[in-house]
Write an enzyme that holds these catalytic residues in place. Structure first.
Site, mmCIF file in Angstrom:
data_model
loop_
_atom_site.group_PDB
_atom_site.id
_atom_site.type_symbol
_atom_site.label_atom_id
_atom_site.label_comp_id
_atom_site.label_asym_id
_atom_site.label_seq_id
_atom_site.Cartn_x
_atom_site.Cartn_y
_atom_site.Cartn_z
ATOM 1 N N ASP A 1 21.129 -46.647 7.883
ATOM 2 C CA ASP A 1 21.493 -45.439 7.117
ATOM 3 C C ASP A 1 21.946 -45.766 5.693
ATOM 4 O O ASP A 1 22.110 -44.851 4.882
ATOM 5 C CB ASP A 1 22.628 -44.683 7.825
ATOM 6 C CG ASP A 1 22.199 -44.156 9.182
ATOM 7 O OD1 ASP A 1 20.985 -44.107 9.439
ATOM 8 O OD2 ASP A 1 23.090 -43.806 9.979
ATOM 9 N N ARG B 1 22.734 -31.230 5.617
ATOM 10 C CA ARG B 1 22.991 -31.477 7.042
ATOM 11 C C ARG B 1 24.051 -32.544 7.235
ATOM 12 O O ARG B 1 24.671 -32.625 8.303
ATOM 13 C CB ARG B 1 21.699 -31.947 7.733
ATOM 14 C CG ARG B 1 20.768 -30.827 8.112
ATOM 15 C CD ARG B 1 19.674 -31.343 9.026
ATOM 16 N NE ARG B 1 20.225 -32.309 9.957
ATOM 17 C CZ ARG B 1 19.615 -33.401 10.377
ATOM 18 N NH1 ARG B 1 18.407 -33.671 9.968
ATOM 19 N NH2 ARG B 1 20.203 -34.215 11.199
ATOM 20 N N LYS C 1 29.950 -37.742 10.406
ATOM 21 C CA LYS C 1 28.912 -36.851 10.950
ATOM 22 C C LYS C 1 28.421 -37.339 12.311
ATOM 23 O O LYS C 1 28.334 -36.563 13.259
ATOM 24 C CB LYS C 1 27.733 -36.796 9.977
ATOM 25 C CG LYS C 1 26.474 -36.226 10.586
ATOM 26 C CD LYS C 1 25.256 -36.548 9.737
ATOM 27 C CE LYS C 1 23.979 -36.486 10.516
ATOM 28 N NZ LYS C 1 23.340 -37.723 10.848
ATOM 29 N N ASN C 2 28.102 -38.622 12.416
ATOM 30 C CA ASN C 2 27.468 -39.086 13.645
ATOM 31 C C ASN C 2 28.445 -39.177 14.819
ATOM 32 O O ASN C 2 28.029 -39.349 15.964
ATOM 33 C CB ASN C 2 26.733 -40.418 13.412
ATOM 34 C CG ASN C 2 25.460 -40.182 12.604
ATOM 35 O OD1 ASN C 2 24.997 -39.045 12.479
ATOM 36 N ND2 ASN C 2 24.907 -41.245 12.043
ATOM 37 N N CYS D 1 15.869 -35.908 11.313
ATOM 38 C CA CYS D 1 15.189 -36.595 10.218
ATOM 39 C C CYS D 1 13.913 -37.278 10.701
ATOM 40 O O CYS D 1 13.884 -37.849 11.786
ATOM 41 C CB CYS D 1 16.117 -37.658 9.612
ATOM 42 S SG CYS D 1 17.480 -36.978 8.679
ATOM 43 N N ARG E 1 10.810 -41.519 17.140
ATOM 44 C CA ARG E 1 12.198 -41.596 17.613
ATOM 45 C C ARG E 1 12.234 -41.179 19.087
ATOM 46 O O ARG E 1 12.690 -40.086 19.435
ATOM 47 C CB ARG E 1 13.113 -40.702 16.763
ATOM 48 C CG ARG E 1 13.165 -41.117 15.303
ATOM 49 C CD ARG E 1 14.110 -40.250 14.501
ATOM 50 N NE ARG E 1 15.503 -40.585 14.711
ATOM 51 C CZ ARG E 1 16.520 -39.902 14.186
ATOM 52 N NH1 ARG E 1 16.290 -38.847 13.445
ATOM 53 N NH2 ARG E 1 17.765 -40.259 14.413
ATOM 54 N N PRO E 2 11.755 -42.066 19.967
ATOM 55 C CA PRO E 2 11.701 -41.703 21.387
ATOM 56 C C PRO E 2 13.091 -41.549 21.995
ATOM 57 O O PRO E 2 14.069 -42.059 21.440
ATOM 58 C CB PRO E 2 10.970 -42.890 22.031
ATOM 59 C CG PRO E 2 11.149 -44.029 21.089
ATOM 60 C CD PRO E 2 11.312 -43.444 19.720
HETATM 61 C C1 EPZ Z 1 21.653 -42.752 15.350
HETATM 62 O O1 EPZ Z 1 20.386 -42.227 15.701
HETATM 63 C C2 EPZ Z 1 22.092 -42.028 14.104
HETATM 64 N N1 EPZ Z 1 22.120 -40.605 14.404
HETATM 65 C C3 EPZ Z 1 21.126 -42.309 12.976
HETATM 66 O O2 EPZ Z 1 21.675 -41.724 11.825
HETATM 67 C C4 EPZ Z 1 21.006 -43.814 12.751
HETATM 68 O O3 EPZ Z 1 20.011 -44.067 11.787
HETATM 69 C C5 EPZ Z 1 20.635 -44.516 14.049
HETATM 70 O O4 EPZ Z 1 21.597 -44.142 15.100
HETATM 71 C C6 EPZ Z 1 20.645 -46.026 13.946
HETATM 72 O O5 EPZ Z 1 21.910 -46.469 13.560
HETATM 73 C C7 EPZ Z 1 23.142 -40.088 15.068
HETATM 74 O O6 EPZ Z 1 24.103 -40.769 15.419
HETATM 75 C C8 EPZ Z 1 23.116 -38.630 15.337
HETATM 76 P P1 EPZ Z 1 19.113 -45.085 18.030
HETATM 77 P P2 EPZ Z 1 19.814 -42.492 17.141
HETATM 78 O O7 EPZ Z 1 18.892 -44.442 19.340
HETATM 79 O O8 EPZ Z 1 20.935 -42.551 18.105
HETATM 80 C C9 EPZ Z 1 14.836 -46.773 19.310
HETATM 81 C C10 EPZ Z 1 21.632 -40.634 9.743
HETATM 82 O O9 EPZ Z 1 21.007 -40.700 8.675
HETATM 83 N N2 EPZ Z 1 15.003 -45.959 20.537
HETATM 84 O O10 EPZ Z 1 20.259 -46.026 17.891
HETATM 85 O O11 EPZ Z 1 18.754 -41.486 17.390
HETATM 86 C C11 EPZ Z 1 14.672 -45.925 18.065
HETATM 87 O O12 EPZ Z 1 13.334 -45.494 17.898
HETATM 88 C C12 EPZ Z 1 20.912 -40.846 11.029
HETATM 89 O O13 EPZ Z 1 22.837 -40.346 9.840
HETATM 90 C C13 EPZ Z 1 14.087 -46.036 21.549
HETATM 91 O O14 EPZ Z 1 13.100 -46.768 21.479
HETATM 92 O O15 EPZ Z 1 19.203 -43.937 16.947
HETATM 93 C C14 EPZ Z 1 15.164 -46.846 16.989
HETATM 94 O O16 EPZ Z 1 14.150 -47.738 16.604
HETATM 95 C C15 EPZ Z 1 19.485 -40.738 11.039
HETATM 96 N N3 EPZ Z 1 14.297 -45.289 22.686
HETATM 97 C C16 EPZ Z 1 16.270 -47.650 17.685
HETATM 98 O O17 EPZ Z 1 16.032 -47.490 19.086
HETATM 99 C C17 EPZ Z 1 15.374 -44.469 22.827
HETATM 100 O O18 EPZ Z 1 15.502 -43.811 23.880
HETATM 101 C C18 EPZ Z 1 17.683 -47.198 17.394
HETATM 102 O O19 EPZ Z 1 17.791 -45.796 17.575
HETATM 103 C C19 EPZ Z 1 16.303 -44.395 21.795
HETATM 104 C C20 EPZ Z 1 16.099 -45.150 20.644
#
Ligand code: EPZ
Length: 419
Positions: A306, A397, A23-24, A118, A123-124
């Protein structure tokens, strides 16, 4: 009327389950296809999930020709039009943010709604924006829609403050069509990032280093058609492996890349689960005596956030207290209250969850997010009596053909309509 999942627990599961495409990865590969101004892009092995359908429909909103059948998507984006996307569809999933990077790369201008997805706490997307700005885009927020505009995109050196999967992929998408060289540092190393870089390179991009901490990109003027088979979903695989460890007799999980799941395997083996790991499948045998474990979620290759929800029900079977600490999304614990409704003895204290030995009992529960949903499915299958799971759109989803796959393993599970 609302569709819910109804489970009669207590059956032991056995047999085989085939893991779908990731999915991701899919949610980034689909937006990437819009960058091809010549020829068709074919994506094979897509999962049967609503996030895929939503993204395909966003492509169609840009007048892009698509055809999706038998898990294969063909996209012809030659006549794509740069139409603003500030709509409900964008807000229904998080990964719609990849439309930003892809459209910025191709059109140098994007108007798009805010991403949803989700609820895992804050989630900035500041790191995505930081990357786009470094490439020369001006980013403004007007009445809730993001406007990204660049005279031209110019390669840059970008050091991310946070290791982010989304920011890494999004900026990689845009930078692949920027002028000159981009160097991305402190990037995420998830396998899905390599998958997206592989597709982009097949389309004519020049990206090196995906899967390491530094990605180097030489921008190109245009991208072309290509054909790509998506990697298997490591989180879906890990979810079924966790399920099999809890209630499987002997379950073979097929279409797995074992290297993607080493952190999970090591924790399961520490707990006493018997795993037979082959080239592309894993046989899971339940153990009568399970030991408690302590784990911390981390960025890849650490233990995936995840998978912390799907592994939780298994730990109720251990003979002492386990501890899970969430470092990626410290608020990703909304499943805990639901598990308590099922009689679980589990506490959430200061960013960690303490899981005590428990016998679960079926009741009505609510899925707060995708992986919480799968956690409740496992809990329902383990519990005595009937469990009804509400809010299942979260589960649909991201888990391809979940009811069929579980039925094939012998689960008593069905979709029912509720008032
Ligand atoms: C991806 O989300 C996945 N989603 C998520 O999968 C997964 O939980 C996550 O990575 C962590 O592995 C997709 O790939 C579509 P991140 P993503 O940016 O990319 C912080 C699932 O269940 N952050 O790696 O949105 C953030 O708040 C889902 O399949 C910032 O501060 O996650 C978090 O603490 C849900 N600023 C950390 O970084 C930013 O601009 C990691 O988030 C971006 C992120």
């Amino acid at each position: 009327m609302e569709e819910v999942i109804q489970i009669n627990g207590g059956n032991t599961l056995s047999g085989e389950v085939y893991v779908s495409g990731a999915k991701n990865s899919a949610v980034a590969l689909i937006p990437a296809t819009l960058m091809a101004s010549n020829g068709e892009v074919t994506l094979k092995g897509l999962p049967n999930i609503s996030d895929v359908e939503t993204l395909v429909s966003l492509l169609e909103d840009l007048e892009i020709k698509t055809s999706l059948s038998n898990n294969t998507l063909t996209v012809n984006a030659e006549n794509a039009e740069n139409i603003p996307l500030p709509n409900e569809k964008v807000e229904s999933l998080r990964a719609s943010y990849y439309m930003m990077g892809a459209m910025l790369g191709r059109f140098k201008k994007v108007v798009i709604g805010q991403p949803g997805g989700c609820h895992l706490g804050p989630r900035p997307i500041d790191q995505h924006i930081k990357g786009f700005e470094a490439l020369g885009a001006e980013v403004t927020n007007e009445h809730g829609a993001l406007h990204l505009v660049a005279e031209e995109l110019v390669g840059a050196k970008i050091f991310f403050d946070v290791v982010s999967v989304g920011a890494t992929i999004n900026v990689m998408l845009a930078a692949s069509m920027a002028k000159g060289r981009t160097v991305l540092e402190n990037v995420a190393r998830e396998p899905e990032i390599i998958d997206v870089a592989t597709l982009l390179n097949k389309m004519g991009a020049n990206i090196k280093g995906a899967g390491t901490e530094t990605i180097r990109i030489e921008g190109v003027e245009s991208l072309n058609g290509a054909s790509h088979t998506i990697i298997p979903d490591r989180i879906e695989a890990g979810s079924y492996i966790s399920l099999a460890a809890a209630i499987g007799d002997e379950v073979k999980v097929k279409n797995v890349i074992p290297e993607h799941l080493e952190a999970l395997f090591s924790k399961l083996e520490e707990a006493g689960v018997e795993l037979e790991i082959d080239d592309d499948d894993v046989i899971v045998r339940r153990s009568e005596k399970l030991k408690p474990v302590q784990l911390k979620t981390q960025v890849y290759p650490g233990f995936a956030t995840d998978l912390q929800q799907p592994i939780t029900p298994l730990l109720f079977l251990a003979d002492d207290t386990s501890k899970i600490t969430e470092t990626v999304y410290p608020a990703r614990f909304r499943h805990i209250d639901e598990l308590r409704r099922m009689n679980a003895n589990v506490e959430n204290k200061g960013g960690s969850v303490f899981i005590h030995p428990s016998t679960l009992s079926g009741t009505d529960v609510y899925a707060s997010d995708l992986r919480a949903g799968f956690c409740l499915v496992i809990a329902g299958l383990m519990a005595e009596g009937t469990t009804t799971i509400y809010n299942i759109h979260h589960i649909m989803r991201g888990y391809s053909n979940i009811i069929k796959k579980l039925e094939q393993l012998g689960a008593d599970i069905k979709l029912v309509e509720r008032e």
